[in-house]
Design a protein around this motif. Structure first.
Motif, short mmCIF file in Angstrom:
data_model
loop_
_atom_site.label_atom_id
_atom_site.label_comp_id
_atom_site.label_asym_id
_atom_site.label_seq_id
_atom_site.Cartn_x
_atom_site.Cartn_y
_atom_site.Cartn_z
N UNK A 55 59.82 45.85 29.46
CA UNK A 55 60.48 44.59 30.32
C UNK A 55 59.41 44.18 31.35
N UNK A 56 58.99 42.94 31.56
CA UNK A 56 58.42 42.54 32.73
C UNK A 56 59.26 42.21 33.92
N UNK A 57 58.89 42.69 35.22
CA UNK A 57 59.66 41.93 36.49
C UNK A 57 58.64 41.78 37.46
N UNK A 58 58.90 40.57 38.01
CA UNK A 58 57.66 40.12 38.85
C UNK A 58 58.23 40.23 40.35
N UNK A 59 57.16 40.47 41.29
CA UNK A 59 57.39 40.52 42.66
C UNK A 59 56.47 39.65 43.47
N UNK A 60 57.16 38.82 44.41
CA UNK A 60 56.27 38.27 45.49
C UNK A 60 55.88 39.17 46.44
N UNK A 61 54.43 39.11 46.58
CA UNK A 61 54.03 40.19 47.74
C UNK A 61 53.16 39.57 48.76
N UNK A 62 53.00 40.28 49.62
CA UNK A 62 52.26 40.19 50.85
C UNK A 62 51.25 40.99 51.49
N UNK A 63 49.85 40.60 51.60
CA UNK A 63 49.02 41.61 52.13
C UNK A 63 47.78 40.68 52.88
N UNK A 64 47.48 41.14 54.08
CA UNK A 64 46.79 40.30 54.79
C UNK A 64 45.18 40.39 54.31
N UNK A 65 44.71 41.06 53.27
CA UNK A 65 43.55 40.89 52.72
C UNK A 65 43.56 40.31 51.41
N UNK A 66 44.74 39.67 50.96
CA UNK A 66 44.59 38.86 49.73
C UNK A 66 44.33 37.54 50.33
N UNK A 67 43.76 36.94 49.25
CA UNK A 67 43.55 35.36 49.76
C UNK A 67 45.07 34.56 50.08
N UNK A 68 45.09 34.07 51.07
CA UNK A 68 46.34 33.47 51.81
C UNK A 68 47.25 34.30 52.15
N UNK A 69 47.23 35.73 51.91
CA UNK A 69 48.13 36.68 52.18
C UNK A 69 49.13 36.74 50.89
N UNK A 70 49.72 35.75 50.49
CA UNK A 70 50.66 36.04 49.68
C UNK A 70 50.19 35.96 47.96
N UNK A 71 50.92 36.64 47.40
CA UNK A 71 50.50 36.82 45.95
C UNK A 71 51.63 37.32 45.10
N UNK A 72 51.42 37.49 43.85
CA UNK A 72 52.50 37.84 43.02
C UNK A 72 52.06 38.90 41.85
N UNK A 73 52.81 39.77 41.82
CA UNK A 73 52.58 40.90 40.69
C UNK A 73 53.46 40.65 39.56
N UNK A 74 53.09 41.08 38.49
CA UNK A 74 53.95 41.21 37.46
C UNK A 74 53.82 43.00 37.06
N UNK A 75 55.21 43.46 37.03
CA UNK A 75 55.30 44.95 36.46
C UNK A 75 55.75 45.18 35.22
N UNK A 76 55.27 46.05 34.50
CA UNK A 76 55.81 46.19 33.29
C UNK A 76 56.29 47.64 33.20
N UNK A 77 57.52 47.89 32.75
CA UNK A 77 58.11 49.17 32.64
C UNK A 77 57.23 49.75 31.38
N UNK A 78 57.01 51.06 31.90
CA UNK A 78 56.56 51.90 30.96
C UNK A 78 57.07 53.19 30.69
#
Length: 166
Positions: A55-78
């Motif tokens: 199963x895939x579940x996506x999360x909105x993320x923020x990190x000051x070192x990321x381009x524009x700060x905001x990004x998204x990850x896709x997590x895969x249940x293993x």
């Protein structure tokens, strides 16, 4: 208590909460921003309960070192073994076309029930499968080990019977 190995870091905490309840909190992506010990997890894009490997579940993320700060990850249940273990690989869609790539790191929670009302929870962040090409621009672990301990305390608070989290 936390330990750092060459390729992973883990923390363990015993909580006065049944394993089934701890697992239910972990299987609910809407609780993950409150569990996060780094402050990077913002909001779940996919809010469905985690019920199966793959199963895939996506999360909105923020990190000051990321381009524009905001990004998204896709997590895969293993790993999904209720109420004993749950874990996911973290990936992303680099081209924006829905094709996911995984960098080789994962999060895993192991739950060991101590009677009906206590659970030992171990959180592990493992980067042993990260290729050198990624290690050249991401330092592992990308946070201090105290963040895992913080996450476990947040989890304990959310799973506590008096919590409104569920």
């Amino acid at each position: 208590m936390h330990t750092v190995d060459q390729e992973n870091v883990s923390a363990t905490l015993t909580v006065v909460v049944p394993a089934e309840r701890v697992f239910a909190v972990l299987a609910n992506p809407t609780t993950h921003p409150a569990i996060d010990g780094t402050g990077w997890v913002q909001e779940p894009v996919d809010r469905a309960t985690l019920t199966e490997v793959g199963q895939i579940f996506r999360m909105d993320m923020y990190h000051p070192d990321a381009q524009d700060g905001d990004y998204q990850v896709a997590n895969k249940v293993h790993v999904l073994d209720p109420p004993r273990a749950i874990g996911w690989l973290t990936g992303y869609a680099p081209k924006g076309d829905g094709h996911l790539e995984f960098g080789g790191w994962f999060w895993r929670y192991d739950l060991v029930p101590f009677g009906p009302s206590e659970t030992e929870v171990t959180l592990t962040y493992d980067w042993s499968a990260v290729p050198q090409s990624i290690r050249e621009y991401i330092w592992f672990p990308p946070f201090g080990p105290e963040h895992l301990t913080n996450s476990l305390h947040h989890l304990a608070d959310l799973a506590a019977p008096t919590s409104q989290g569920l």
